[in-house]
Design a protein around this motif. Structure first.
Motif, short mmCIF file in Angstrom:
data_model
loop_
_atom_site.label_atom_id
_atom_site.label_comp_id
_atom_site.label_asym_id
_atom_site.label_seq_id
_atom_site.Cartn_x
_atom_site.Cartn_y
_atom_site.Cartn_z
N UNK A 174 0.86 -1.18 0.00
CA UNK A 174 0.00 0.00 0.00
C UNK A 174 0.90 1.23 0.00
N UNK A 175 0.78 2.04 -1.06
CA UNK A 175 1.54 3.30 -1.12
C UNK A 175 0.56 4.42 -0.79
N UNK A 176 0.07 5.13 -1.82
CA UNK A 176 -0.94 6.15 -1.55
C UNK A 176 -2.35 5.58 -1.49
N UNK A 177 -2.54 4.45 -2.13
CA UNK A 177 -3.84 3.79 -2.08
C UNK A 177 -4.88 4.35 -3.04
N UNK A 178 -4.47 5.26 -3.93
CA UNK A 178 -5.46 5.93 -4.78
C UNK A 178 -6.07 4.98 -5.82
N UNK A 233 1.77 -1.52 4.39
CA UNK A 233 1.77 -0.07 4.18
C UNK A 233 3.20 0.46 4.26
N UNK A 282 4.12 3.60 4.43
CA UNK A 282 4.13 5.01 4.82
C UNK A 282 5.19 5.37 5.85
N UNK A 324 -1.91 14.66 -3.44
CA UNK A 324 -1.32 14.64 -2.10
C UNK A 324 -1.05 13.21 -1.62
N UNK A 325 -1.81 12.24 -2.14
CA UNK A 325 -1.70 10.87 -1.63
C UNK A 325 -0.98 9.94 -2.60
#
Lengths: 287, 178
Positions: A29-33, A51, A53, A106-107
């Motif tokens: 999971x990076x930004x999850x977009x 994740x 993050x 941003x994500x």
């Protein structure tokens, strides 16, 4: 969403270990977009999310040995507004600033985007056009070897993109015709001019995902001017036809976007992000 | 889908600062940030519109940036700072943005308004006096189905001017060039 386990390791090594140890399908999971919307629709149902993050070195943007090194977890917003990138490779900042909307920027991350290799994503065109090298926790790959078809890369289980390295380019431009709803490229063309060659890459249009356009490269190597693309035709059988656009329309757009990208390289004024179904001004220019 | 397999397993701890106060909870890993805000903290100003990160009704600030809370896991916000539309007004006064939205008639049904406010606050915190085209570009991720945007854009411009004069009085200014 189907149930899943969640971990947020502090290092790339721990993240790789978590991926390898997972009993079912583990996903980073990076930004999850992209991943989170896919999970909501059960198009993806991983048993474990790892994740990234907390792995702060992955966010780093730096110049090193004459190259720009962008960490895989750098967000589109960070890339669009980075002083270093705007100075060293402004085309990458411009491209990042045209992705999605600001909340997505941003994500969403560079590494997440190229690992997903959406056939309409912008970054794969930049990586291929600029001959970027993709660093993982295991090896360094050329963009040519990294991307291999729709939503596919050569990444193996337990392999994590850590950074993307860009060499300097003489001139580069990117122009896309964006879907009005998603801002994904209906067609995006990236043009990079080096001292001894030209690279042209295409996203959004092909059955096989991001790819180079050698015929345009050859034409531009002889004369770097958008006028040489005027008579250029892209074979329709290689292009997608879907509810967004027919192959014939995409073929036309490829030429228009390529010309705009070349004009952007040459500093000629003109819009480089066009909106599908958008402003009348552009319809006239595209006719 | 086997419903037993889908039972929530409330076995992950999340702790964050929500509107200046610590919020700690045990959640299922699937819990979205917007669900944590609405259901755990009971702050229902943040709306769920499309649930697909298109409409922007769920926009909140996470660590100083506007994000769509329907497309972020609560666990991804662990350790961070979240601000919602409830953080804007003081007990005796609306925030300049809320005031401007009221004066410019920048809403009809109001469903998109919390997201509009939080998106535009992010813009005004980063750029004192954005141009009209910058405001319109910034609102790319916020959909209003009532007003046609003109009054929203006008309100944001008006609020920006008010916030700038207030900021000048307090010696503050927007911190980033866009």
């Amino acid at each position: 969403m189907s149930p899943f386990e969640y971990v947020s390791p502090a290092s790339v090594e721990d993240a790789a270990a978590a991926l390898r140890a997972a009993p079912g399908e583990a996903r980073l999971l990076a930004g999850g977009m992209t991943l989170l919307p896919a999970m909501k629709h059960d198009l993806a149902a991983p048993s474990l999310l790892v994740d990234l993050r907390k792995i702060t070195p992955l966010r780093q943007i730096r110049l090193e040995g004459g190259e720009l090194v962008v960490g895989a977890m750098a967000t589109h917003y960070e890339i669009a507004t980075s002083t270093q990138i705007n100075a060293f490779l402004p085309v990458l900042a411009q491209l990042a600033g045209g992705i999605g909307d600001v909340q997505v920027r941003y994500r969403g991350t560079l590494g997440g985007s190229i690992a997903n290799n959406d056939p309409a994503a912008d970054y794969p065109a930049a990586c291929l056009g600029l001959g970027a090298r993709i660093e993982t926790n295991k090896r360094t790959l050329n963009a040519e070897e990294f991307f291999c078809g729709l939503f596919s890369t050569v990444l193996e289980v337990g392999e994590i993109v850590t950074a993307i390295r860009f060499k300097p380019v003489v001139k580069a431009g990117y122009a896309k015709f964006a879907s009005q709803a998603s801002r994904y490229a209906l067609v995006g063309v990236f043009v990079a001019q080096y001292e001894d060659r030209v690279r042209v890459s295409l996203t959004g249009a092909s059955h096989d995902g991001v790819q180079r356009i050698p015929t345009m490269e050859q034409a531009l190597e002889k004369q770097f001017d958008s006028s040489v693309l005027h008579a250029h035709e892209i074979p329709l059988e290689s292009l997608m036809s879907d509810l967004h656009a027919s192959a014939a329309y995409r073929s036309h757009l490829i030429k228009v976007m390529a010309k705009r990208a070349v004009d952007a390289c040459l500093g000629k004024p003109g819009p480089t992000v066009l909106r599908h179904g958008g402003r009348v001004l552009f319809h006239k220019e595209l006719a | 889908m086997n419903s037993l397999l889908n039972q929530p397993r409330v076995d992950h701890a999340v702790s964050l600062i929500l509107n200046g106060k610590r919020l700690s909870a045990q959640v299922d890993a699937r819990t979205l940030l917007v669900e944590l805000i609405r259901e755990e903290a009971g702050l229902t100003g943040t709306h769920i519109g499309c649930d697909t990160s298109q409409c922007g009704a769920c926009v909140v600030h996470f660590n100083g940036n506007s994000i769509k809370s329907c497309t972020m896991l609560a666990l991804q916000a662990d350790g961070g700072k979240v601000e919602t539309v409830e953080s804007l007004a003081k007990p005796d006064a609306l925030h300049p943005l809320q005031q401007a939205f009221t004066e410019c008639h920048a809403l009809q049904c109001g469903y998109c308004t919390p997201g509009m406010l939080m998106s535009s606050l992010d813009l005004l915190q980063k750029k004192n006096t954005p141009s009209e085209s910058k405001i319109r570009e910034w609102l790319d991720g916020n959909i209003c189905r009532c007003t046609g945007y003109n009054n929203i854009v006008k309100a944001i411009g008006q609020a920006g001017a008010v916030m700038q004069s207030q900021g000048a009085e307090q010696g503050g200014q927007a911190h980033e060039s866009l």
